[in-house]
Write an enzyme that holds these catalytic residues in place. Structure first.
Site, PDB file in Angstrom:
ATOM      1  CG  HIS A  56      -0.051  -0.066   2.500  1.00  0.00           C
ATOM      2  ND1 HIS A  56       0.658   1.010   3.016  1.00  0.00           N
ATOM      3  CD2 HIS A  56       0.267  -1.118   3.282  1.00  0.00           C
ATOM      4  CE1 HIS A  56       1.323   0.639   4.067  1.00  0.00           C
ATOM      5  NE2 HIS A  56       1.114  -0.649   4.252  1.00  0.00           N
TER       6      HIS A  56
HETATM    7  O1  LIG Z   1       5.694  -0.303  13.580  1.00  0.00           O
HETATM    8  P1  LIG Z   1       4.329  -0.339  13.005  1.00  0.00           P
HETATM    9  O2  LIG Z   1       3.205  -0.437  13.986  1.00  0.00           O
HETATM   10  O3  LIG Z   1       4.108   0.698  11.967  1.00  0.00           O
HETATM   11  O4  LIG Z   1       4.287  -1.751  12.251  1.00  0.00           O
HETATM   12  C1  LIG Z   1       3.182  -2.027  11.463  1.00  0.00           C
HETATM   13  C2  LIG Z   1       3.669  -2.478  10.125  1.00  0.00           C
HETATM   14  O5  LIG Z   1       4.438  -1.437   9.566  1.00  0.00           O
HETATM   15  P2  LIG Z   1       5.964  -1.681   9.191  1.00  0.00           P
HETATM   16  O6  LIG Z   1       6.616  -2.204  10.441  1.00  0.00           O
HETATM   17  O7  LIG Z   1       5.974  -2.683   8.093  1.00  0.00           O
HETATM   18  O8  LIG Z   1       6.426  -0.326   8.807  1.00  0.00           O
HETATM   19  C3  LIG Z   1       2.489  -2.762   9.242  1.00  0.00           C
HETATM   20  O9  LIG Z   1       2.966  -3.131   7.953  1.00  0.00           O
HETATM   21  P3  LIG Z   1       2.407  -2.271   6.709  1.00  0.00           P
HETATM   22  O10 LIG Z   1       3.168  -2.783   5.507  1.00  0.00           O
HETATM   23  O11 LIG Z   1       0.938  -2.546   6.649  1.00  0.00           O
HETATM   24  O12 LIG Z   1       2.720  -0.831   7.003  1.00  0.00           O
HETATM   25  C4  LIG Z   1       1.695  -3.906   9.840  1.00  0.00           C
HETATM   26  O13 LIG Z   1       0.597  -4.196   9.014  1.00  0.00           O
HETATM   27  C5  LIG Z   1       1.217  -3.517  11.235  1.00  0.00           C
HETATM   28  O14 LIG Z   1       0.563  -4.638  11.794  1.00  0.00           O
HETATM   29  C6  LIG Z   1       2.390  -3.153  12.105  1.00  0.00           C
HETATM   30  O15 LIG Z   1       3.262  -4.260  12.161  1.00  0.00           O
HETATM   31  P4  LIG Z   1       3.604  -4.910  13.595  1.00  0.00           P
HETATM   32  O16 LIG Z   1       4.790  -5.784  13.313  1.00  0.00           O
HETATM   33  O17 LIG Z   1       2.348  -5.662  13.954  1.00  0.00           O
HETATM   34  O18 LIG Z   1       3.909  -3.778  14.536  1.00  0.00           O
END
Ligand SMILES: O=P(O)(O)O[C@H]1[C@H](OP(=O)(O)O)[C@@H](OP(=O)(O)O)[C@H](O)[C@@H](O)[C@H]1OP(=O)(O)O
Length: 423
Positions: A56
């Site tokens: 996304h």
């Molecule tokens: O650190 P956050 O809460 O932003 O982590 C998100 C994930 O973001 P990312 O770590 O990849 O930057 C998010 O992935 P995304 O691709 O949808 O942005 C994920 O869906 C969300 O559940 C968070 O991951 P987490 O590992 O459960 O904290």
């Protein structure tokens, strides 16, 4: 507080990076395409099918991080004794994020996908056509999350606008089993302490402690008050103000490049051990997406050979970083000789598994099937740049060679078995 218009640490934002950081030529022209990177393997080759698996676009912080950001801002307001002009600007900065934003797509995120559609239409003009869109030969599949559904809608709109047609009757399918396979399969790893021991050890180690002390010194707050969670929250404040509003905020002035590299590595450790090479189950959990990709390629090749009109010329699948990272790992991309651990940070400056370069917002894996005089060939691209398969020198190998390369996975990678194991 003289902040540069692009934060000096913008290249270290990990999965919170703008897409423009991995393709800087887009900063001057968001619709630019590097023709040399999208030409067919040889003049006699014709593109017949494209599978695009896309993360996304730019999003709001998740609620968990909004709360951490708010808590840190409150702490700075109450405890920071520094008279530095940037610290004063941080104190008066408006904490405009609200819990309900929770990872939803922002306006910039819609534009990320709209413009990606424009560029892919220029890159694959024989596939992304008005007729294929009208005849339903371009399929859209998405995760159920707001950031993904709205990215899909923005991509469709960009395509329709570029092709001077309407997308009102172009549907998309929500399929979380395919685009959020980790929920069914990986949450066991996600929640297990073992999955993140390297992350925890690094975050409580000397490198991160030094970053905490430097932040405390800049703010003039007692060391004991600054946790690594707060350092991460401040780093996120810098990255989100930049990715969402294009602003280089005073928050960014709290970090130098060493700090940014340290925080970036902590993030890469999390992704390496929870979605990448750290545990086999991570990549195996993407079996369902791997098998889906090759079944579409097989079908396209078969229909092409039988002289039929292809039923599906382009597949657009929109998911998350944790959709793409396990798949890239399963395919063997960005694998380092040495694991990423809490104790070898100093040797990892040139690591391949670096989410700032691999996984920005709107990151995309493009797999194109070409019909060439000598048979079918396959080309992989990440973020619109060619990828060569690990272990295959040819930048556009024959489809047969790719199937042989992945023969064990093609015959043995079974989602049900893998996910039962993970439990
Ligand atoms: O650190 P956050 O809460 O932003 O982590 C998100 C994930 O973001 P990312 O770590 O990849 O930057 C998010 O992935 P995304 O691709 O949808 O942005 C994920 O869906 C969300 O559940 C968070 O991951 P987490 O590992 O459960 O904290």
């Amino acid at each position: 507080c003289n902040v540069p218009n692009v934060p000096k640490i913008a290249n270290y934002f990990g999965t919170k990076s703008r897409y423009e950081e991995v393709n800087p030529y887009l900063i001057n022209d968001i619709n630019a395409v590097n023709e040399s990177l999208v030409k067919p393997p040889s003049p006699g080759c014709q593109a017949v099918h494209l599978s695009a698996i896309i993360r996304h676009g730019t999003r709001f912080p998740t609620t968990n991080n909004i709360r951490r950001m708010r808590k840190f801002h409150d702490l700075v307001i109450s405890l920071a004794a520094s008279n530095d002009s940037c610290v004063q600007q941080i104190k008066t900065w408006n904490m405009w994020y609200t819990d309900d934003m929770d990872g939803r797509l922002v306006r910039k995120g819609r534009k990320d996908l709209w413009h990606l559609a424009v560029r892919l239409t220029k890159s694959f003009p024989s596939l992304l056509t008005e007729e294929n869109l009208r005849e339903g030969r371009i399929k859209f599949i998405t995760s159920s999350k707001h950031r993904c559904v709205n990215s899909t809608i923005a991509f469709k709109e960009g395509l329709a606008d570029t092709l001077h047609t309407s997308d009102s009757n172009v549907e998309y399918i929500i399929n979380d089993a395919l685009m959020r396979f980790f929920d069914q399969c990986l949450r066991f790893v996600e929640k297990s302490k073992a999955a993140a021991v390297e992350v925890d050890n690094f975050k409580s180690g000397a490198h991160m402690r030094r970053v905490q002390e430097k932040i405390a010194d800049r703010l003039q707050i007692p060391y004991g008050n600054i946790t690594n969670d707060m350092v991460e929250a401040a780093f996120y404040l810098c990255s989100y103000e930049f990715s969402i509003k294009g602003e280089s905020s005073p928050w960014c002035q709290l970090f130098d490049e060493v700090d940014a590299k340290t925080i970036e590595y902590a993030g890469d450790l999390k992704h390496y051990w929870k979605k990448g090479y750290g545990h086999d189950i991570n990549s195996k959990s993407s079996c369902i997406l791997f098998q889906d990709l090759f079944s579409r390629l097989d079908k396209a090749a078969q229909e092409r050979r039988s002289g039929e009109q292809l039923s599906e010329v382009v597949t657009v699948q929109v998911g998350h970083a944790e959709t793409l990272l396990p798949l890239l790992t399963l395919l063997g991309f960005f694998k380092d000789n040495e694991q990423l651990t809490a104790t070898n940070f100093d040797k990892q400056d040139g690591r391949a598994f670096r989410t700032s370069h691999i996984m920005p917002y709107a990151a995309n894996l493009l797999v194109t099937l070409y019909d060439c005089p000598e048979g079918f060939r396959l080309q992989f691209r990440l973020n619109e740049k060619p990828l060569t398969l690990p272990g295959i020198a040819d930048p556009a190998p024959t489809y047969q060679a790719v199937r042989e390369h992945y023969s064990i996975l093609l015959s043995g990678c079974d989602q049900e078995t893998v996910c039962k194991l993970s439990k």
